[in-house]
Design an enzyme around this catalytic site. Structure first.
Site, PDB file in Angstrom:
ATOM      1  N   GLY A 138      71.765  37.222 -15.183  1.00 47.11           N
ATOM      2  CA  GLY A 138      70.828  38.336 -15.219  1.00 47.11           C
ATOM      3  C   GLY A 138      69.966  38.396 -13.964  1.00 47.11           C
ATOM      4  O   GLY A 138      70.410  38.078 -12.855  1.00 47.11           O
ATOM      5  N   SER A 139      68.722  38.762 -14.151  1.00 44.95           N
ATOM      6  CA  SER A 139      67.854  39.037 -13.007  1.00 44.95           C
ATOM      7  C   SER A 139      67.419  37.805 -12.229  1.00 44.95           C
ATOM      8  O   SER A 139      66.827  37.946 -11.157  1.00 44.95           O
ATOM      9  CB  SER A 139      66.618  39.810 -13.476  1.00 44.95           C
ATOM     10  OG  SER A 139      66.983  41.101 -13.918  1.00 44.95           O
ATOM     11  N   THR A 140      67.694  36.595 -12.726  1.00 45.31           N
ATOM     12  CA  THR A 140      67.398  35.421 -11.900  1.00 45.31           C
ATOM     13  C   THR A 140      68.251  35.444 -10.630  1.00 45.31           C
ATOM     14  O   THR A 140      67.859  34.878  -9.604  1.00 45.31           O
ATOM     15  CB  THR A 140      67.653  34.109 -12.665  1.00 45.31           C
ATOM     16  OG1 THR A 140      69.026  34.043 -13.066  1.00 45.31           O
ATOM     17  CG2 THR A 140      66.759  34.005 -13.895  1.00 45.31           C
ATOM     18  N   PHE A 141      69.409  36.112 -10.683  1.00 42.55           N
ATOM     19  CA  PHE A 141      70.277  36.184  -9.512  1.00 42.55           C
ATOM     20  C   PHE A 141      69.687  37.074  -8.425  1.00 42.55           C
ATOM     21  O   PHE A 141      70.128  37.013  -7.267  1.00 42.55           O
ATOM     22  CB  PHE A 141      71.661  36.700  -9.917  1.00 42.55           C
ATOM     23  CG  PHE A 141      72.699  36.591  -8.822  1.00 42.55           C
ATOM     24  CD1 PHE A 141      73.256  35.368  -8.505  1.00 42.55           C
ATOM     25  CD2 PHE A 141      73.103  37.712  -8.108  1.00 42.55           C
ATOM     26  CE1 PHE A 141      74.195  35.259  -7.484  1.00 42.55           C
ATOM     27  CE2 PHE A 141      74.037  37.617  -7.095  1.00 42.55           C
ATOM     28  CZ  PHE A 141      74.599  36.381  -6.783  1.00 42.55           C
ATOM     29  N   LYS A 142      68.702  37.867  -8.758  1.00 45.49           N
ATOM     30  CA  LYS A 142      68.066  38.729  -7.754  1.00 45.49           C
ATOM     31  C   LYS A 142      67.442  37.903  -6.622  1.00 45.49           C
ATOM     32  O   LYS A 142      67.279  38.403  -5.508  1.00 45.49           O
ATOM     33  CB  LYS A 142      67.016  39.616  -8.415  1.00 45.49           C
ATOM     34  CG  LYS A 142      67.617  40.678  -9.329  1.00 45.49           C
ATOM     35  CD  LYS A 142      66.569  41.425 -10.132  1.00 45.49           C
ATOM     36  CE  LYS A 142      67.217  42.474 -11.036  1.00 45.49           C
ATOM     37  NZ  LYS A 142      66.252  43.158 -11.931  1.00 45.49           N
TER      38      LYS A 142
END
Length: 485
Positions: A213-217
């Protein structure tokens, strides 16, 4: 001698020679293979003829050996706080192949490692006294993670960014390795564990890759800053809201429609977790540049040993632009373990340098002499420049101070973090995965820690599933334990 007797004699001689040849072959060529065969009970008898060496946490053995009754296997393995440390130790069983540290260091722990042998042991071919495995695990951080996860299904990892020492590896639901140690009772426990739909034997911290999810941002932001696509985390981006996915009639929307995500800077986009910004950013960079940055952090490494081999975290290739956009928010075919996401935060916290993560500090002989020191061998590689790392640290602090990660605030420490809520199931039909990753730095002692937490499933209502709501409190508990004076 008549012809019939002569032929019978020759035939008998050939049979004798064949038997001698076969015996010689077995003795000198197949003997070792037979000796090493897992089904050869003599191996188990030899292994459990004496107490095993131990796995040690903070100077205390969390394993032991106990005598058995009415068995040719004289000893069996025992565990202290077995469920708490199962994701670290694994199990050593009289009936099943050992796992985790028990499996990797089998020879050391049973005394057959050649490094343990004295000259006399070598001459007499005797088994040496077993050695010990000294871990890097901090019992306070381990327990904090285990207690905070509670009855939730998930995994958590904590790393010291400066040294690469892994302070905690937790997977829930867990199991007690003691249930598998005795050959007479292990079968029943094995059947129960392997048929449990919650899969307690799966190490969710190291070997359960899920969409991050958004941790990959954080990875996409690092790629954009290193590439020069944007000069700072405060430069406005070119990001329409919503973002039209290239080549499709779909748009990439945001969870919070009122968030100021149109043309938001990286700082604001991380603060509000703006999908439109990072989806377009991944497309603007191109999948090759995003993949190159992901690879530097450790994605696509199929030999990540800590020393337990972690399951490969994946950033895909050969995608359409619309799919590349989805990878920018940690979806499509992107997967990661908590270990991998903790490595991302550790590198950012350590001024862009990643120290090889490891959960064994040393292995020793029975007298405590060090056979190998993994702390001294930990390598360091630069993932991003110190300038990029400093900017990402600042933006991650904004997330915790006034963004989507306020539940991770720790008094007396500087904390930066990133939430993630990853879609699960076709058309997001199942309960999402809740992620949180962060780093913490004590304002007084200088201690540092980087953590990652994933909650696969909990009793929370679907509308309440979020990285800040479910995973951030676990990360906070781990950081507090690691940073206390």
């Amino acid at each position: 001698m008549n012809k019939t007797i002569r032929r019978a004699s020759v035939f008998t001689l050939l049979l004798v020679l064949a038997l001698l040849g076969r015996a010689t072959w077995v003795q000198f060529y197949e003997g070792q293979a037979l000796a090493d065969d897992k089904d050869n009970r003599r191996n188990a008898i030899e292994t459990y003829s004496a107490p095993l060496g131990n796995i040690i946490v903070a100077g205390r053995s969390i394993t032991g050996s106990a005598p058995t009754k009415n068995s040719d296997l004289k000893y069996k393995r025992t565990y202290t706080d077995g469920e708490l440390y199962a994701a670290v130790t694994g199990y050593a069983s009289q009936a099943y192949a050992p796992t985790q540290l028990e499996g990797i260091y089998t020879d050391l722990l049973n005394g057959t490692d050649n490094r343990l042998k004295s000259v006399m042991d070598t001459l007499t071919n005797q088994r040496a006294d077993p050695g010990n495995v000294v871990t890097t695990i901090d019992p306070d951080v381990q327990k904090a993670a285990y207690d905070a996860l509670g009855d939730k299904k998930g995994g958590a990892v904590a790393i010291d960014p400066k040294t690469g020492r892994i302070l905690a590896v937790v997977s829930t639901p867990s199991y007690d390795p003691s249930a598998l140690t005795d050959a007479n009772t292990a079968g029943t426990a094995w059947k129960k564990l392997t048929t449990d739909p919650e899969k307690p034997l799966v190490n969710r911290a190291l070997r359960q890759p899920l969409p991050p999810g958004s941790t990959f941002k954080l990875v996409v932001a690092a790629a954009a800053l290193e590439d020069g696509l944007y000069s700072s985390v405060d430069e406005r981006t070119d990001s329409p809201n919503p973002y039209p996915l290239p080549g499709t009639s779909r748009t990439l929307d945001n969870e919070n429609p009122s968030a100021p995500c149109a043309n938001a800077s990286i700082r604001v986009a991380l603060q509000y977790s703006c999908n439109n910004v990072f989806g377009k950013m991944a497309v603007d960079l191109g999948q090759d540049k995003v993949k190159a940055m992901a690879d530097k952090f450790g994605f696509n490494d199929d030999k990540l040993d800590v020393p337990v081999r972690a399951y490969t975290s994946v950033y895909p290739s050969d995608m359409y632009p619309s799919e590349t956009a989805l990878t920018g928010i940690g979806q499509f075919d992107v997967t990661a373990t908590p270990l991998q996401i903790a490595m991302v935060s550790a590198a950012i916290a350590n001024d862009g340098k990643l120290v090889s993560p490891h959960m064994v500090s040393q292995i020793t002989n029975s007298g405590g002499d060090v056979l190998q020191n993994y702390d001294d061998e930990a390598g360091t590689k630069e993932i991003v420049s110190s300038s990029t790392a400093e900017q990402l640290q600042s933006a991650m602090q904004t997330v915790v101070e006034k963004g989507t990660g306020t539940n991770a605030q720790v008094p007396g420490a500087t904390v930066g973090g990133k939430t993630g809520t990853a879609q699960h199931g076709e058309n997001n039909s199942q309960v999402p995965y809740a992620w949180f990753t962060s780093y913490g730095k004590s304002d007084s002692s200088g201690k540092e820690v980087a953590v990652a937490v994933v909650v696969e499933q909990s009793d929370a209502a679907r509308s309440e599933v979020s990285g800040n709501g479910l995973a951030a409190p676990v990360a906070k508990a781990m950081m507090e334990a690691a940073l206390k004076d």
